[in-house]
Design a protein around this motif. Structure first.
Motif, PDB file in Angstrom:
ATOM      1  N   ALA A  30      80.595  -1.837 -90.604  1.00  0.00           N
ATOM      2  CA  ALA A  30      79.199  -1.654 -90.208  1.00  0.00           C
ATOM      3  C   ALA A  30      78.995  -0.409 -89.350  1.00  0.00           C
ATOM      4  O   ALA A  30      77.855  -0.006 -89.109  1.00  0.00           O
ATOM      5  N   TYR A  31      80.095   0.197 -88.873  1.00  0.00           N
ATOM      6  CA  TYR A  31      79.945   1.324 -87.961  1.00  0.00           C
ATOM      7  C   TYR A  31      79.993   2.682 -88.663  1.00  0.00           C
ATOM      8  O   TYR A  31      79.817   3.715 -88.009  1.00  0.00           O
ATOM      9  N   TYR A  32      80.239   2.682 -89.989  1.00  0.00           N
ATOM     10  CA  TYR A  32      80.175   3.958 -90.714  1.00  0.00           C
ATOM     11  C   TYR A  32      78.792   4.581 -90.512  1.00  0.00           C
ATOM     12  O   TYR A  32      78.673   5.764 -90.236  1.00  0.00           O
ATOM     13  N   GLU A  33      77.746   3.761 -90.661  1.00  0.00           N
ATOM     14  CA  GLU A  33      76.375   4.289 -90.554  1.00  0.00           C
ATOM     15  C   GLU A  33      76.006   4.631 -89.119  1.00  0.00           C
ATOM     16  O   GLU A  33      75.062   5.359 -88.874  1.00  0.00           O
ATOM     17  N   LYS A  34      76.758   4.098 -88.157  1.00  0.00           N
ATOM     18  CA  LYS A  34      76.500   4.409 -86.750  1.00  0.00           C
ATOM     19  C   LYS A  34      77.306   5.625 -86.280  1.00  0.00           C
ATOM     20  O   LYS A  34      77.207   6.023 -85.121  1.00  0.00           O
ATOM     21  N   GLY A  35      78.145   6.179 -87.181  1.00  0.00           N
ATOM     22  CA  GLY A  35      78.951   7.337 -86.797  1.00  0.00           C
ATOM     23  C   GLY A  35      80.094   6.982 -85.858  1.00  0.00           C
ATOM     24  O   GLY A  35      80.433   7.735 -84.950  1.00  0.00           O
ATOM     25  N   ILE A  36      80.692   5.821 -86.100  1.00  0.00           N
ATOM     26  CA  ILE A  36      81.802   5.371 -85.242  1.00  0.00           C
ATOM     27  C   ILE A  36      83.008   5.012 -86.116  1.00  0.00           C
ATOM     28  O   ILE A  36      82.948   4.076 -86.916  1.00  0.00           O
ATOM     29  N   ALA A  37      84.095   5.765 -85.950  1.00  0.00           N
ATOM     30  CA  ALA A  37      85.346   5.444 -86.655  1.00  0.00           C
ATOM     31  C   ALA A  37      86.155   4.442 -85.839  1.00  0.00           C
ATOM     32  O   ALA A  37      86.845   3.586 -86.382  1.00  0.00           O
ATOM     33  N   PHE A  38      86.093   4.613 -84.523  1.00  0.00           N
ATOM     34  CA  PHE A  38      86.685   3.649 -83.588  1.00  0.00           C
ATOM     35  C   PHE A  38      86.117   3.925 -82.211  1.00  0.00           C
ATOM     36  O   PHE A  38      85.455   4.947 -81.992  1.00  0.00           O
ATOM     37  N   GLN A  39      86.336   2.992 -81.292  1.00  0.00           N
ATOM     38  CA  GLN A  39      85.930   3.207 -79.905  1.00  0.00           C
ATOM     39  C   GLN A  39      87.179   3.222 -79.036  1.00  0.00           C
ATOM     40  O   GLN A  39      88.252   2.768 -79.459  1.00  0.00           O
ATOM     41  N   LEU A  40      87.038   3.768 -77.839  1.00  0.00           N
ATOM     42  CA  LEU A  40      88.182   3.888 -76.929  1.00  0.00           C
ATOM     43  C   LEU A  40      87.867   3.178 -75.613  1.00  0.00           C
ATOM     44  O   LEU A  40      86.750   3.250 -75.110  1.00  0.00           O
ATOM     45  N   ALA A  41      88.886   2.504 -75.107  1.00  0.00           N
ATOM     46  CA  ALA A  41      88.716   1.752 -73.866  1.00  0.00           C
ATOM     47  C   ALA A  41      89.877   2.026 -72.924  1.00  0.00           C
ATOM     48  O   ALA A  41      90.942   2.505 -73.323  1.00  0.00           O
ATOM     49  N   LYS A  42      89.621   1.711 -71.671  1.00  0.00           N
ATOM     50  CA  LYS A  42      90.616   1.825 -70.611  1.00  0.00           C
ATOM     51  C   LYS A  42      90.948   0.407 -70.166  1.00  0.00           C
ATOM     52  O   LYS A  42      90.039  -0.416 -70.007  1.00  0.00           O
ATOM     53  N   LYS A  43      92.227   0.133 -69.958  1.00  0.00           N
ATOM     54  CA  LYS A  43      92.597  -1.208 -69.505  1.00  0.00           C
ATOM     55  C   LYS A  43      92.314  -1.324 -68.008  1.00  0.00           C
ATOM     56  O   LYS A  43      92.541  -0.370 -67.263  1.00  0.00           O
ATOM     57  N   MET A  44      91.806  -2.476 -67.581  1.00  0.00           N
ATOM     58  CA  MET A  44      91.467  -2.646 -66.178  1.00  0.00           C
ATOM     59  C   MET A  44      91.649  -4.106 -65.780  1.00  0.00           C
ATOM     60  O   MET A  44      91.245  -4.998 -66.525  1.00  0.00           O
ATOM     61  N   MET A  45      92.263  -4.320 -64.638  1.00  0.00           N
ATOM     62  CA  MET A  45      92.450  -5.684 -64.168  1.00  0.00           C
ATOM     63  C   MET A  45      91.281  -6.044 -63.256  1.00  0.00           C
ATOM     64  O   MET A  45      90.979  -5.306 -62.319  1.00  0.00           O
TER      65      MET A  45
END
Lengths: 320, 320
Positions: free
Chosen positions: B294-309
């Motif tokens: 569903a994210y092809y049309e949103k221009g997103i191949a993947f998202q990136l996150a930072k791990k946090m406790m």
């Protein structure tokens, strides 16, 4: 005897022209991108990029644009002789019009003008590896290409599925050509392109071109046995008798096990409340198209096939 | 100190009512069938089937019927305060109307009348196991439920993803409730229900009900650390600058590796002509929603996150 028939050498006409078609279902993306990449290669390197003339076709451009299987109706059911000759009116489905356009471009189906071979590219959400789908068990050219792909591709299982329709009833795009097959690769979600699935599909197309070039150049292809699966029947999901909604999913033990051997007592479905439905028939068969997204609306949870060995003769191109 | 804060006991109001919502995206089928099964259970066993009152909602019935993500627009982007208060006209998208209906049923968003908790059920084609998505990192109730699910579910990884929106800007359905989260389970192709994915989702819903019941009954939930991922940014596919069509797919070494650690030099994309594009940034981050359809049309191949406790305090229900 069969053995002697297999040893006989059959001389067959050269294959002057082939077509590679993608996007017959607009959300099966590997084929769309294989066609796009071939068109890029042709633009970059010219018509001589392949050793034989190759026509590339984006079969259902409107559905590709909307990333849907189809706009009005499943186009890969529109190539029967009846649908191809039905009169076009304002209310004709888009796909019926487009099928007739493609028949004019690549056919006419059943005529001597028809293109020699169509390789129609499809994806499935089922774990079917590379499956070559044929409408007939008696086309030696197509079966030789299948045998060639089975020999050359080792990264994934390569299986041959035979539907055995009379050509006039055959409703899929490749039935427009003299030879031809559907190249089905999975598992890949619709609306997604996976690099691993794309690579297998591209390799299969390249090897098909390779075989045709070798055949046209006079190579003798030895006869022998080809393992095939013959479609026996389809099985639907358990459904609510009133609403027709699903009451069960494919059982986890069957999910992703396309072409396994199904025996009496093996689990088929797991209901949403936790009950298992088993396979109750005596005949051991091979399930495939297990949990294909597009088949929910067709009432198909999976299909069943029988394994069958076909013996094919050696072939060589006719001299002019 | 943080340690002392974690040891403090926080008294919080009981959760009188929760909603389980499926089919917010009409082709994400596990949630549709979990809601259907819960409604069957209620019909069979009566309202007392769960120890707390549970409202079940099929969020986007028209999209479910057509097995599409949405009819006019993505409904899970329609729950911002602005969209919920926009005047409805004949040309309003179906999903905007339906979002306002759901706000009337489950909200009003931001008011004291809003339902205590919404658990909104989603599927992804990405290999994200069970991912709980929160709009804020400061909701102790929701974080306690996440911690509970992380402890109880061992068959698949359970991860917590925090978007950290101001509530008025938060556009997803669960932002209508006082607490709440999106339950994202994958990989599952859209338009398909897999029993393994359905079972995980159903278990997570049952455990959420279980936690709320225990909490309402006076159980003390100890504080401690919760591992979370904070969204940093989205990355698009390489595209043709003119046609905007994809020129590459997710690299096979990244595909299905959601939440792995991405380092400089790791492959991101494989172009359709065979070239690899690498990750060039210094910061090591965790990719997720890798190759979501569903994210092809949103221009997103993947998202990136930072791990946090995150450190959360012990909680217990307030006495009346």
């Amino acid at each position: 005897t069969i053995r002697e028939k297999a040893m006989a050498l059959l001389f067959l006409p050269a294959l002057a022209r082939m077509a590679v078609c993608g996007g017959t279902h607009g959300n099966e993306l590997s084929g769309v991108y294989v066609v796009q990449e071939m068109e890029r290669q042709r633009k970059e390197k010219g018509e001589g990029v392949w050793p034989i003339p190759v026509t590339t076709v984006l079969s259902n451009p409107r559905a590709v644009k909307e990333c849907r299987r189809y706009i009005d109706t499943d186009m890969n059911r529109c190539f029967s002789r009846d649908t191809l000759s039905s009169p076009i009116t304002d209310s004709s489905p888009y796909e019926v019009r487009r099928a007739q356009e493609l028949n004019n471009l690549l056919g006419l189906k059943g005529s001597t003008d028809a293109i020699d071979l169509i390789c129609d590219l499809h994806n499935t959400t089922s774990n079917m590896g590379l499956t070559l789908i044929l409408c007939t068990s008696s086309d030696w050219v197509t079966l030789h290409i299948c045998k060639y792909l089975q020999t050359k591709i080792t990264k994934v299982p390569v299986r041959v599925l035979v539907l055995d329709f009379p050509i006039s009833d055959a409703y899929s795009l490749e039935s427009v050509s003299k030879h031809g097959f559907t190249l089905e690769v999975g598992p890949q979600p619709h609306g997604v392109v996976r690099a691993d699935i794309y690579i297998i599909m591209k390799e299969a197309v390249d090897l098909t071109i390779d075989w045709i070039h070798k055949f046209n150049s006079g190579t003798v292809f030895e006869g022998g046995d080809v393992e095939t699966y013959m479609l026996i029947k389809s099985v639907d999901y358990p459904r609510d008798p009133e609403t027709r909604t699903l009451t069960a999913a494919i059982h986890p033990q069957l999910q992703d096990k396309d072409f396994c051997l199904l025996k009496r007592g093996d689990p088929l479905f797991l209901s949403f409340s936790g009950e298992t439905v088993n396979y109750e028939e005596e005949e051991t068969l091979h399930p495939f198209f297990i949990n294909e997204a597009a088949y929910y609306e067709k009432g198909i949870a999976f299909q069943l096939a029988k394994k069958m060995m076909l013996t094919i003769p050696a072939v060589r191109v006719q001299k002019d």
